[in-house]
Design a protein around this motif. Sequence first.
Motif, PDB file in Angstrom:
ATOM      1  N   THR A   1      47.404  -3.896  86.810  1.00 52.13           N
ATOM      2  CA  THR A   1      48.486  -4.537  87.540  1.00 52.13           C
ATOM      3  C   THR A   1      49.720  -4.590  86.660  1.00 52.13           C
ATOM      4  OG1 THR A   1      49.153  -6.497  88.793  1.00 52.13           O
ATOM      5  CG2 THR A   1      47.816  -6.863  86.823  1.00 52.13           C
ATOM      6  N   ASP A   2      50.870  -4.732  87.298  1.00 51.66           N
ATOM      7  CA  ASP A   2      52.095  -4.894  86.523  1.00 51.66           C
ATOM      8  C   ASP A   2      52.724  -6.265  86.753  1.00 51.66           C
ATOM      9  OD1 ASP A   2      52.832  -4.405  89.102  1.00 51.66           O
ATOM     10  OD2 ASP A   2      54.364  -2.922  88.635  1.00 51.66           O
ATOM     11  N   ILE A   3      52.006  -7.121  87.506  1.00 49.62           N
ATOM     12  CA  ILE A   3      52.460  -8.501  87.687  1.00 49.62           C
ATOM     13  C   ILE A   3      51.315  -9.434  87.291  1.00 49.62           C
ATOM     14  CG2 ILE A   3      54.142  -7.938  89.481  1.00 49.62           C
ATOM     15  CD1 ILE A   3      52.158  -8.891  91.552  1.00 49.62           C
ATOM     16  N   ASP A   4      51.642 -10.678  86.968  1.00 48.31           N
ATOM     17  CA  ASP A   4      50.614 -11.586  86.462  1.00 48.31           C
ATOM     18  C   ASP A   4      50.158 -12.615  87.496  1.00 48.31           C
ATOM     19  OD1 ASP A   4      52.945 -12.994  86.469  1.00 48.31           O
ATOM     20  OD2 ASP A   4      52.719 -13.799  84.455  1.00 48.31           O
ATOM     21  N   GLU A   5      50.228 -12.292  88.781  1.00 45.32           N
ATOM     22  CA  GLU A   5      49.881 -13.226  89.843  1.00 45.32           C
ATOM     23  C   GLU A   5      48.409 -13.652  89.784  1.00 45.32           C
ATOM     24  OE1 GLU A   5      51.303 -15.702  92.554  1.00 45.32           O
ATOM     25  OE2 GLU A   5      52.503 -14.167  91.591  1.00 45.32           O
ATOM     26  N   LEU A   6      47.497 -12.715  89.542  1.00 40.29           N
ATOM     27  CA  LEU A   6      46.071 -13.052  89.439  1.00 40.29           C
ATOM     28  C   LEU A   6      45.812 -13.980  88.260  1.00 40.29           C
ATOM     29  CD1 LEU A   6      44.153  -9.744  90.234  1.00 40.29           C
ATOM     30  CD2 LEU A   6      43.952 -11.896  91.447  1.00 40.29           C
TER      31      LEU A   6
END
Length: 106
Positions: A57-62
């Motif tokens: 992933t390139d976002i840290d939402e998880l």
Amino acid sequence: MFYVEIEGINVAQFSEVNGLQIEIETESYREGGKNDFVYNFPKGIKYQPLVLKRGITDIDELWKWYKEVRGGKIDKKNVTVRMYRSYKDRMANDANGAGPFRKPIQ
């Protein structure tokens, strides 16, 4: 490849997903006088834990979601897992009210 959406936002891709299974539990009942037949009545639905492996992933939402739950804020969300094998060939599974409850440390 499996694409994971949280609340409609694509947050990550995983190469392996386990737990896309639903089981309807039944209760057997043998009626008196009819010894050659057993009734099976639906009792409840059992969901397997959804396990996501080897993700990118390139976002840290998880990670943010996991840290919130670890900190005591149980915030269940709607998660959709989509599988694409080609441009037109896809399947989707929804997990409503899901929560991140374990993250292995490597």
